[in-house]
Design a protein around this motif. Sequence first.
Motif, PDB file in Angstrom:
ATOM      1  N   GLN A   3      -0.931   2.734 -10.651  1.00 39.74           N
ATOM      2  CA  GLN A   3      -1.073   2.146  -9.021  1.00 39.74           C
ATOM      3  C   GLN A   3      -1.098   0.547  -9.406  1.00 39.74           C
ATOM      4  O   GLN A   3      -0.594  -0.262  -8.508  1.00 39.74           O
ATOM      5  CB  GLN A   3      -2.403   2.557  -8.674  1.00 39.74           C
ATOM      6  CG  GLN A   3      -2.502   2.160  -7.071  1.00 39.74           C
ATOM      7  CD  GLN A   3      -3.684   3.123  -6.514  1.00 39.74           C
ATOM      8  OE1 GLN A   3      -4.225   4.165  -7.035  1.00 39.74           O
ATOM      9  NE2 GLN A   3      -4.261   2.526  -5.491  1.00 39.74           N
ATOM     10  N   SER A  52       0.861  -1.134  -0.168  1.00 33.31           N
ATOM     11  CA  SER A  52      -0.051  -0.029   0.008  1.00 33.31           C
ATOM     12  C   SER A  52       0.781   1.229   0.135  1.00 33.31           C
ATOM     13  O   SER A  52       2.155   1.350   0.337  1.00 33.31           O
ATOM     14  CB  SER A  52      -0.896  -0.079   1.147  1.00 33.31           C
ATOM     15  OG  SER A  52      -1.934   0.941   0.893  1.00 33.31           O
ATOM     16  N   GLY A  53       0.240   2.287  -0.096  1.00 29.84           N
ATOM     17  CA  GLY A  53       1.046   3.460  -0.413  1.00 29.84           C
ATOM     18  C   GLY A  53       0.190   4.819  -0.573  1.00 29.84           C
ATOM     19  O   GLY A  53      -1.041   4.751  -0.386  1.00 29.84           O
ATOM     20  N   HIS A  62      -9.537   1.607  -8.183  1.00 33.15           N
ATOM     21  CA  HIS A  62      -8.437   1.300  -8.553  1.00 33.15           C
ATOM     22  C   HIS A  62      -7.881  -0.078  -8.301  1.00 33.15           C
ATOM     23  O   HIS A  62      -6.957  -0.527  -9.333  1.00 33.15           O
ATOM     24  CB  HIS A  62      -7.394   2.365  -7.917  1.00 33.15           C
ATOM     25  CG  HIS A  62      -7.647   3.706  -8.253  1.00 33.15           C
ATOM     26  ND1 HIS A  62      -7.042   4.835  -7.592  1.00 33.15           N
ATOM     27  CD2 HIS A  62      -8.385   4.525  -9.073  1.00 33.15           C
ATOM     28  CE1 HIS A  62      -7.450   5.880  -8.113  1.00 33.15           C
ATOM     29  NE2 HIS A  62      -8.222   5.617  -9.012  1.00 33.15           N
ATOM     30  N   VAL A  99      -4.423  -5.064  -0.309  1.00 38.83           N
ATOM     31  CA  VAL A  99      -4.274  -3.777  -0.429  1.00 38.83           C
ATOM     32  C   VAL A  99      -5.066  -3.089   0.468  1.00 38.83           C
ATOM     33  O   VAL A  99      -6.153  -2.602   0.244  1.00 38.83           O
ATOM     34  CB  VAL A  99      -4.274  -3.185  -1.920  1.00 38.83           C
ATOM     35  CG1 VAL A  99      -3.708  -1.877  -2.121  1.00 38.83           C
ATOM     36  CG2 VAL A  99      -3.575  -4.026  -3.047  1.00 38.83           C
ATOM     37  N   ASP A 109       2.493  -0.484  -9.271  1.00 32.04           N
ATOM     38  CA  ASP A 109       2.924  -0.329  -7.784  1.00 32.04           C
ATOM     39  C   ASP A 109       2.671  -1.675  -7.275  1.00 32.04           C
ATOM     40  O   ASP A 109       3.484  -2.248  -6.502  1.00 32.04           O
ATOM     41  CB  ASP A 109       2.132   0.844  -7.064  1.00 32.04           C
ATOM     42  CG  ASP A 109       2.595   1.933  -7.540  1.00 32.04           C
ATOM     43  OD1 ASP A 109       3.525   2.311  -8.355  1.00 32.04           O
ATOM     44  OD2 ASP A 109       1.609   3.032  -7.204  1.00 32.04           O
ATOM     45  N   ILE A 110       1.449  -2.143  -7.317  1.00 32.87           N
ATOM     46  CA  ILE A 110       0.777  -3.349  -6.570  1.00 32.87           C
ATOM     47  C   ILE A 110       1.338  -4.420  -7.135  1.00 32.87           C
ATOM     48  O   ILE A 110       1.810  -5.550  -6.290  1.00 32.87           O
ATOM     49  CB  ILE A 110      -0.593  -3.354  -6.606  1.00 32.87           C
ATOM     50  CG1 ILE A 110      -1.165  -2.200  -5.856  1.00 32.87           C
ATOM     51  CG2 ILE A 110      -1.206  -4.611  -5.914  1.00 32.87           C
ATOM     52  CD1 ILE A 110      -2.581  -1.695  -6.133  1.00 32.87           C
ATOM     53  N   ALA A 147       4.018   7.290  -3.169  1.00 26.18           N
ATOM     54  CA  ALA A 147       3.636   7.600  -4.617  1.00 26.18           C
ATOM     55  C   ALA A 147       3.972   8.879  -5.055  1.00 26.18           C
ATOM     56  O   ALA A 147       3.286   9.761  -5.594  1.00 26.18           O
ATOM     57  CB  ALA A 147       2.122   7.358  -4.664  1.00 26.18           C
ATOM     58  N   VAL A 205      -6.689   0.061   1.651  1.00 28.94           N
ATOM     59  CA  VAL A 205      -6.589   1.575   1.490  1.00 28.94           C
ATOM     60  C   VAL A 205      -8.046   1.940   1.639  1.00 28.94           C
ATOM     61  O   VAL A 205      -9.001   1.324   2.508  1.00 28.94           O
ATOM     62  CB  VAL A 205      -6.949   1.426  -0.171  1.00 28.94           C
ATOM     63  CG1 VAL A 205      -5.365   1.549  -0.892  1.00 28.94           C
ATOM     64  CG2 VAL A 205      -7.688   0.557  -0.583  1.00 28.94           C
TER      65      VAL A 205
HETATM   66  N1  TRP Z   1      -3.755   6.033  -5.018  1.00 30.88           N
HETATM   67  C1  TRP Z   1      -3.409   5.970  -3.722  1.00 30.88           C
HETATM   68  C2  TRP Z   1      -4.065   7.281  -2.789  1.00 30.88           C
HETATM   69  O1  TRP Z   1      -4.065   8.211  -3.350  1.00 30.88           O
HETATM   70  C3  TRP Z   1      -2.070   6.085  -3.358  1.00 30.88           C
HETATM   71  C4  TRP Z   1      -1.362   4.851  -4.167  1.00 30.88           C
HETATM   72  C5  TRP Z   1      -0.358   4.746  -5.038  1.00 30.88           C
HETATM   73  C6  TRP Z   1      -1.517   3.429  -3.781  1.00 30.88           C
HETATM   74  N2  TRP Z   1       0.060   3.548  -5.386  1.00 30.88           N
HETATM   75  C7  TRP Z   1      -0.846   2.832  -4.528  1.00 30.88           C
HETATM   76  C8  TRP Z   1      -2.442   2.948  -2.809  1.00 30.88           C
HETATM   77  C9  TRP Z   1      -0.606   1.472  -4.559  1.00 30.88           C
HETATM   78  C10 TRP Z   1      -2.334   1.557  -2.674  1.00 30.88           C
HETATM   79  C11 TRP Z   1      -1.294   0.785  -3.563  1.00 30.88           C
HETATM   80  O2  TRP Z   1      -4.445   6.967  -1.737  1.00 30.88           O
END
Ligand code: TRP
Length: 325
Positions: free
Chosen positions: A132, A7-8, A153, A144, A135-136, A41, A146
């Motif tokens: 995204q 996660s991010g 997403h 994930v 990323d995952i 991110a 979130v």
């Molecule tokens: N889009 C997410 C947010 O705005 C941030 C994000 C970027 C993210 N890459 C990700 C979250 C990968 C989970 C996994 O909160």
Amino acid sequence: MKKTILSGMRPTGRLHIGHYVGALENWVSLQGDYQNYHLVADLHVLTTNTNTSNIEDYTLDMVMDWIASGIDPEKSPMFRQSQIKQHSELFLIFCMLITKSRLERNPTLKEQVRDMEIDNMIYGHLGYPVLQAADILLYKGNLVPVGEDQLSHIEITREIARKFNFEYGNVFPEPDPKLTKFSRLPGLDGKAKMSKSLGNTIFLSDAPEDIFASVKKAVTDTQKQRKNDPGRPEVCTVYTYHEKFNPAETETIAADCRSGALGCVDCKKRCATAISDFFEPIRERRAPLAANPEKVKEILLDGETKARKVAEETMRQVHEAMKLG
Ligand code: TRP
């Protein structure tokens, strides 16, 4: 083997309590049962901002909040997306596996366009969820954690994983989202979402006196004008905060609000005390980090070394599956 969490967050500076209850709390509680990876991110910022002058400060402030909240740098690599080049490469490949019309249907994007009054979207913004997904899937994330606004997403990520696996062979898992119970905390002004740009936040690192001042101005039931008027907890923002941060007193507070025994001034003081107490350990852990940002930079460099290894191996598998040499 442990399953993987990825996660991010975008680096927007100090985090607020909505970030904490919406996602960060879950990251921490799942750490140990899963192998966690957490990314800053910073490339995603470019989808809506050309000004990057604050990114470094914002990154450090945010990562301090992560660590203070309990993310353990020994167990859970934390890293900047921009420092792992494979994110950009996998993004490019994934761009070929999803249609423009599918991305235009993304409700989170539509919400952003409306809220930020964007009338001419850049090409990269449309691809936000594709980056995204990279990323995952670069870390083969299974779960994930979130906030609610990110569910669309994760769905796109699953579709891209499925499409890749169908075209080239099974490389990626289809990740599941994980919401917290309070996946969306209302803002102080009563708006559905706490958000820095709306100026309706309480920051994790706020001192007790700031928390008291913020809660004092929070919106309550507008029909409860005087102390002894009966109130409706179910429409009150402060009551929502009690539910999260003051569970032991929630029932009596609801009853006393309804009967008119409890006025908003007292109720707000109790709420601010509960929030302040809840975040005290986080404030204490954060102070030494704020005094030593070099340490936080080292933690990121170390996380980046670990993350890069995983990313390299995944891209090796991607190239092999795609017969790209
Ligand atoms: N889009 C997410 C947010 O705005 C941030 C994000 C970027 C993210 N890459 C990700 C979250 C990968 C989970 C996994 O909160």
